[in-house]
Design a protein around this motif. Structure first.
Motif, PDB file in Angstrom:
ATOM      1  N   ALA A  26      78.195 103.435   0.982  1.00  0.00           N
ATOM      2  CA  ALA A  26      78.251 104.795   1.563  1.00  0.00           C
ATOM      3  C   ALA A  26      76.765 105.081   2.271  1.00  0.00           C
ATOM      4  O   ALA A  26      76.884 105.636   3.336  1.00  0.00           O
ATOM      5  CB  ALA A  26      78.275 105.600   0.346  1.00  0.00           C
ATOM      6  N   VAL A  27      75.760 104.735   1.875  1.00  0.00           N
ATOM      7  CA  VAL A  27      74.436 105.032   2.352  1.00  0.00           C
ATOM      8  C   VAL A  27      74.507 104.170   3.631  1.00  0.00           C
ATOM      9  O   VAL A  27      73.853 104.652   4.577  1.00  0.00           O
ATOM     10  CB  VAL A  27      73.343 104.624   1.620  1.00  0.00           C
ATOM     11  CG1 VAL A  27      72.076 104.483   2.189  1.00  0.00           C
ATOM     12  CG2 VAL A  27      73.185 105.602   0.479  1.00  0.00           C
ATOM     13  N   LEU A  28      74.827 103.091   3.619  1.00  0.00           N
ATOM     14  CA  LEU A  28      74.727 102.114   4.949  1.00  0.00           C
ATOM     15  C   LEU A  28      75.428 102.796   5.959  1.00  0.00           C
ATOM     16  O   LEU A  28      75.303 102.793   7.424  1.00  0.00           O
ATOM     17  CB  LEU A  28      75.026 100.670   4.623  1.00  0.00           C
ATOM     18  CG  LEU A  28      75.230  99.702   5.833  1.00  0.00           C
ATOM     19  CD1 LEU A  28      73.616  99.583   6.249  1.00  0.00           C
ATOM     20  CD2 LEU A  28      75.593  98.317   5.368  1.00  0.00           C
ATOM     21  N   VAL A  29      76.830 103.032   5.874  1.00  0.00           N
ATOM     22  CA  VAL A  29      77.567 103.680   6.771  1.00  0.00           C
ATOM     23  C   VAL A  29      77.177 104.893   7.159  1.00  0.00           C
ATOM     24  O   VAL A  29      77.141 105.306   8.471  1.00  0.00           O
ATOM     25  CB  VAL A  29      78.938 103.581   6.330  1.00  0.00           C
ATOM     26  CG1 VAL A  29      79.934 104.481   7.237  1.00  0.00           C
ATOM     27  CG2 VAL A  29      79.586 102.130   5.932  1.00  0.00           C
ATOM     28  N   ALA A  30      76.708 105.848   6.251  1.00  0.00           N
ATOM     29  CA  ALA A  30      76.193 106.913   6.672  1.00  0.00           C
ATOM     30  C   ALA A  30      74.922 106.800   7.607  1.00  0.00           C
ATOM     31  O   ALA A  30      74.752 107.715   8.571  1.00  0.00           O
ATOM     32  CB  ALA A  30      75.708 107.842   5.530  1.00  0.00           C
ATOM     33  N   LEU A  31      74.085 105.863   7.310  1.00  0.00           N
ATOM     34  CA  LEU A  31      72.937 105.798   8.087  1.00  0.00           C
ATOM     35  C   LEU A  31      73.227 105.199   9.476  1.00  0.00           C
ATOM     36  O   LEU A  31      72.522 105.638  10.682  1.00  0.00           O
ATOM     37  CB  LEU A  31      72.147 104.481   7.365  1.00  0.00           C
ATOM     38  CG  LEU A  31      70.718 104.255   8.107  1.00  0.00           C
ATOM     39  CD1 LEU A  31      69.751 105.652   8.122  1.00  0.00           C
ATOM     40  CD2 LEU A  31      69.970 103.443   7.315  1.00  0.00           C
ATOM     41  N   VAL A  32      74.308 104.451   9.458  1.00  0.00           N
ATOM     42  CA  VAL A  32      74.639 103.765  10.983  1.00  0.00           C
ATOM     43  C   VAL A  32      75.227 104.851  11.903  1.00  0.00           C
ATOM     44  O   VAL A  32      74.891 104.945  12.861  1.00  0.00           O
ATOM     45  CB  VAL A  32      75.757 102.772  10.863  1.00  0.00           C
ATOM     46  CG1 VAL A  32      76.547 102.298  11.976  1.00  0.00           C
ATOM     47  CG2 VAL A  32      75.227 101.336  10.184  1.00  0.00           C
ATOM     48  N   MET A  33      75.970 105.723  11.150  1.00  0.00           N
ATOM     49  CA  MET A  33      76.385 106.817  12.114  1.00  0.00           C
ATOM     50  C   MET A  33      75.432 107.899  12.366  1.00  0.00           C
ATOM     51  O   MET A  33      75.421 108.372  13.890  1.00  0.00           O
ATOM     52  CB  MET A  33      77.638 107.725  11.144  1.00  0.00           C
ATOM     53  CG  MET A  33      78.800 106.884  10.921  1.00  0.00           C
ATOM     54  SD  MET A  33      79.722 106.696  12.183  1.00  0.00           S
ATOM     55  CE  MET A  33      80.381 108.196  12.714  1.00  0.00           C
ATOM     56  N   VAL A  34      74.483 108.122  11.745  1.00  0.00           N
ATOM     57  CA  VAL A  34      73.414 109.148  11.776  1.00  0.00           C
ATOM     58  C   VAL A  34      72.392 108.519  12.841  1.00  0.00           C
ATOM     59  O   VAL A  34      72.094 109.008  13.894  1.00  0.00           O
ATOM     60  CB  VAL A  34      72.314 109.400  10.596  1.00  0.00           C
ATOM     61  CG1 VAL A  34      71.350 110.110  10.968  1.00  0.00           C
ATOM     62  CG2 VAL A  34      73.086 110.352   9.573  1.00  0.00           C
ATOM     63  N   ILE A  35      72.200 107.215  13.034  1.00  0.00           N
ATOM     64  CA  ILE A  35      71.444 106.489  13.999  1.00  0.00           C
ATOM     65  C   ILE A  35      72.294 106.552  15.175  1.00  0.00           C
ATOM     66  O   ILE A  35      71.471 106.835  16.239  1.00  0.00           O
ATOM     67  CB  ILE A  35      71.156 104.865  13.548  1.00  0.00           C
ATOM     68  CG1 ILE A  35      70.047 104.899  12.248  1.00  0.00           C
ATOM     69  CG2 ILE A  35      70.482 104.362  14.596  1.00  0.00           C
ATOM     70  CD1 ILE A  35      69.904 103.687  12.001  1.00  0.00           C
ATOM     71  N   SER A  36      73.367 106.228  15.069  1.00  0.00           N
ATOM     72  CA  SER A  36      74.231 106.247  16.619  1.00  0.00           C
ATOM     73  C   SER A  36      74.224 107.664  17.139  1.00  0.00           C
ATOM     74  O   SER A  36      73.912 107.757  18.354  1.00  0.00           O
ATOM     75  CB  SER A  36      75.719 105.699  16.215  1.00  0.00           C
ATOM     76  OG  SER A  36      76.606 105.843  17.290  1.00  0.00           O
ATOM     77  N   ALA A  37      74.313 108.747  16.411  1.00  0.00           N
ATOM     78  CA  ALA A  37      74.414 110.145  16.919  1.00  0.00           C
ATOM     79  C   ALA A  37      72.966 110.451  17.401  1.00  0.00           C
ATOM     80  O   ALA A  37      73.072 111.017  18.440  1.00  0.00           O
ATOM     81  CB  ALA A  37      74.992 111.127  15.691  1.00  0.00           C
ATOM     82  N   THR A  38      72.059 109.998  16.633  1.00  0.00           N
ATOM     83  CA  THR A  38      70.663 110.461  17.168  1.00  0.00           C
ATOM     84  C   THR A  38      70.398 109.664  18.495  1.00  0.00           C
ATOM     85  O   THR A  38      69.653 109.998  19.460  1.00  0.00           O
ATOM     86  CB  THR A  38      69.691 109.975  16.348  1.00  0.00           C
ATOM     87  OG1 THR A  38      70.169 110.296  14.901  1.00  0.00           O
ATOM     88  CG2 THR A  38      68.249 110.349  16.547  1.00  0.00           C
ATOM     89  N   LEU A  39      70.760 108.518  18.539  1.00  0.00           N
ATOM     90  CA  LEU A  39      70.673 107.576  19.725  1.00  0.00           C
ATOM     91  C   LEU A  39      71.398 108.234  20.895  1.00  0.00           C
ATOM     92  O   LEU A  39      70.739 108.398  22.016  1.00  0.00           O
ATOM     93  CB  LEU A  39      71.164 106.083  19.493  1.00  0.00           C
ATOM     94  CG  LEU A  39      70.969 105.149  20.902  1.00  0.00           C
ATOM     95  CD1 LEU A  39      69.586 104.709  21.292  1.00  0.00           C
ATOM     96  CD2 LEU A  39      71.786 103.733  20.268  1.00  0.00           C
ATOM     97  N   VAL A  40      72.504 108.840  20.864  1.00  0.00           N
ATOM     98  CA  VAL A  40      73.095 109.527  21.956  1.00  0.00           C
ATOM     99  C   VAL A  40      72.297 110.723  22.274  1.00  0.00           C
ATOM    100  O   VAL A  40      72.051 110.918  23.429  1.00  0.00           O
ATOM    101  CB  VAL A  40      74.825 109.929  21.595  1.00  0.00           C
ATOM    102  CG1 VAL A  40      75.086 110.733  22.477  1.00  0.00           C
ATOM    103  CG2 VAL A  40      75.642 108.842  21.059  1.00  0.00           C
ATOM    104  N   PHE A  41      71.920 111.562  21.352  1.00  0.00           N
ATOM    105  CA  PHE A  41      71.094 112.845  21.942  1.00  0.00           C
ATOM    106  C   PHE A  41      69.590 112.409  22.295  1.00  0.00           C
ATOM    107  O   PHE A  41      69.414 112.841  23.593  1.00  0.00           O
ATOM    108  CB  PHE A  41      70.576 113.465  20.686  1.00  0.00           C
ATOM    109  CG  PHE A  41      69.602 114.587  20.780  1.00  0.00           C
ATOM    110  CD1 PHE A  41      70.204 115.805  21.354  1.00  0.00           C
ATOM    111  CD2 PHE A  41      68.344 114.476  20.489  1.00  0.00           C
ATOM    112  CE1 PHE A  41      69.581 116.684  21.301  1.00  0.00           C
ATOM    113  CE2 PHE A  41      67.553 115.477  20.800  1.00  0.00           C
ATOM    114  CZ  PHE A  41      68.194 116.714  21.211  1.00  0.00           C
ATOM    115  N   TRP A  42      69.120 111.388  21.979  1.00  0.00           N
ATOM    116  CA  TRP A  42      67.791 110.834  22.525  1.00  0.00           C
ATOM    117  C   TRP A  42      67.903 110.155  23.857  1.00  0.00           C
ATOM    118  O   TRP A  42      67.011 110.277  24.986  1.00  0.00           O
ATOM    119  CB  TRP A  42      66.792 110.261  21.489  1.00  0.00           C
ATOM    120  CG  TRP A  42      66.120 110.874  20.426  1.00  0.00           C
ATOM    121  CD1 TRP A  42      66.630 111.412  19.297  1.00  0.00           C
ATOM    122  CD2 TRP A  42      65.394 111.829  20.618  1.00  0.00           C
ATOM    123  NE1 TRP A  42      65.912 112.130  18.594  1.00  0.00           N
ATOM    124  CE2 TRP A  42      64.910 112.423  19.510  1.00  0.00           C
ATOM    125  CE3 TRP A  42      64.384 112.150  21.739  1.00  0.00           C
ATOM    126  CZ2 TRP A  42      63.999 113.517  19.416  1.00  0.00           C
ATOM    127  CZ3 TRP A  42      63.339 113.288  21.534  1.00  0.00           C
ATOM    128  CH2 TRP A  42      63.050 113.807  20.434  1.00  0.00           C
TER     129      TRP A  42
END
Length: 279
Positions: free
Chosen positions: A207-223
Motif C-alpha cells: 500500500a505504501v509503495l503504490v501510494a508513493l508511486v502515485m504521489v511521485i507521478s502527480a508531483t512530477l506532472v505539477f513540477w
C-alpha cells in the motif's frame, strides 16, 4: 561667324529613348506589384496573446523586445525561462499513461467487481471510463495549476513561497490536497485488498509503495509544468507564430520580385545589344 563657332552652336545628338518590349512591361508591372505586396505584408493585423489587435510590424517589434529581455536575463545567469526538456515531458506522459492509468483501472475494477475470468461487460466499461476520466482529469488539473504558478518562479527555477499571493498559496494547497488524496485512496484500497487476500505482512508495504508511486507521478506532472518556460516565453511563442506566415509571404514576394528583376535586366541588356547591332 566662323565655321568653328557654328559647330559649337549645333545641338548635341540626343539618345533615342529605349522602347520596352511587351514582356519587359509585364515583368516590370509584376515586380512593382510584388514590391507593393511585400510592403503591405507587415501592415496585416494579428491578435496578440492578451487579445490585442496589432499590426504584423508591431507584433514583430514586441517579439524582438521580449527576445532581448529573455536573452539579457539568461546572460545574467537566470534559468527562469528555460523549457523543460523533451525527455522530461515524454517521461511525464509515459508515467501517467503506463503507471497511473493501469493503477486507477485496477482500483476502479475492484470497486465495480469486474470478473477478470470474463471481463467483457458493463462493469469493465464503467471502470475504463472512470479510470480514464480520473487519470486525465487529475493530470490536467495538476498541469494547469503548475503552469499558472510559473510567474512565481525565481531565477533558479524554484518556487518563491515568500512572494506568493493568497490565491497562489490556496492553489498550491489544492495541489497538495489533490496529491495527498490520491495517495491516501491508493493506500487504503491496496491495504484493504492485501488484507482480504491474506497478505497481512505485505499489505502495508504494498500500500505504501503504490501510494508513493502515485504521489511521485502527480508531483512530477505539477513540477514539469511549473518548470517549463515562463509567461514571457509564452508571449514570444505566440507573437512568433502570428508573425511567421506574414514574414514567409513577405520573403516569397521579395524572392519572386528579385528573380523577375533579374529577368527584366536581362531583357533590357538583350534589347540594348540588338539596338547597338542595328545601328
Amino acid at each position: 561667324m566662323t565655321s568653328t563657332d557654328q559647330t559649337r552652336n549645333l545641338p548635341l545628338p540626343q539618345p533615342r529613348p529605349r522602347r520596352e518590349t511587351p514582356a519587359g512591361d509585364l515583368l516590370l508591372a509584376r515586380v512593382q506589384e510584388l514590391n507593393y505586396r511585400s510592403a503591405r505584408a507587415m501592415e496585416g493585423h494579428v491578435v496578440g496573446p492578451h487579445g490585442q489587435n496589432l499590426t504584423v510590424g508591431e507584433a514583430q517589434a514586441r517579439a524582438e523586445l521580449i527576445d532581448r529581455l529573455i536573452e539579457l536575463e539568461q546572460l545574467r545567469g537566470s534559468q527562469r525561462h528555460r523549457r523543460a526538456g523533451r525527455l522530461t515531458r515524454m517521461l511525464t506522459l509515459l508515467t501517467v499513461t503506463v503507471v497511473d492509468l493501469p493503477i486507477m483501472l485496477w482500483l476502479a475494477s475492484s470497486v465495480f467487481n469486474v470478473d477478470w475470468s470474463d471481463p467483457l461487460g458493463l462493469p469493465l466499461a464503467i471502470s475504463v471510463v472512470i479510470s480514464v476520466l480520473a487519470t486525465g482529469g487529475a493530470a490536467t488539473a495538476l498541469h494547469h495549476l503548475g503552469h499558472n504558478q510559473r510567474q512565481h518562479k525565481n531565477a533558479k527555477r524554484q518556487l518563491d513561497w515568500a512572494k506568493l499571493s493568497a490565491g497562489s498559496k490556496l492553489s498550491l494547497a489544492t495541489v497538495g490536497l489533490l496529491v495527498g488524496l490520491m495517495g491516501v485512496v491508493m493506500f487504503v484500497r491496496v491495504y484493504t485488498e492485501g488484507v482480504l487476500s491474506g497478505m497481512n505482512d505485505l499489505a502495508v508495504l504494498m500500500a505504501v509503495l503504490v501510494a508513493l508511486v502515485m504521489v511521485i507521478s502527480a508531483t512530477l506532472v505539477f513540477w514539469t509544468a511549473f518548470r517549463d518556460g515562463s509567461l514571457e516565453q509564452d508571449d514570444l511563442r505566440h507573437y512568433s507564430e502570428c508573425v511567421r506566415p506574414f514574414l514567409a509571404a513577405k520573403r516569397a514576394y521579395e524572392d519572386e520580385a528579385h528573380e523577375l528583376s533579374c529577368q527584366y535586366d536581362l531583357l533590357r541588356r538583350q534589347a540594348a545589344r540588338g539596338e547597338t547591332g542595328a545601328e
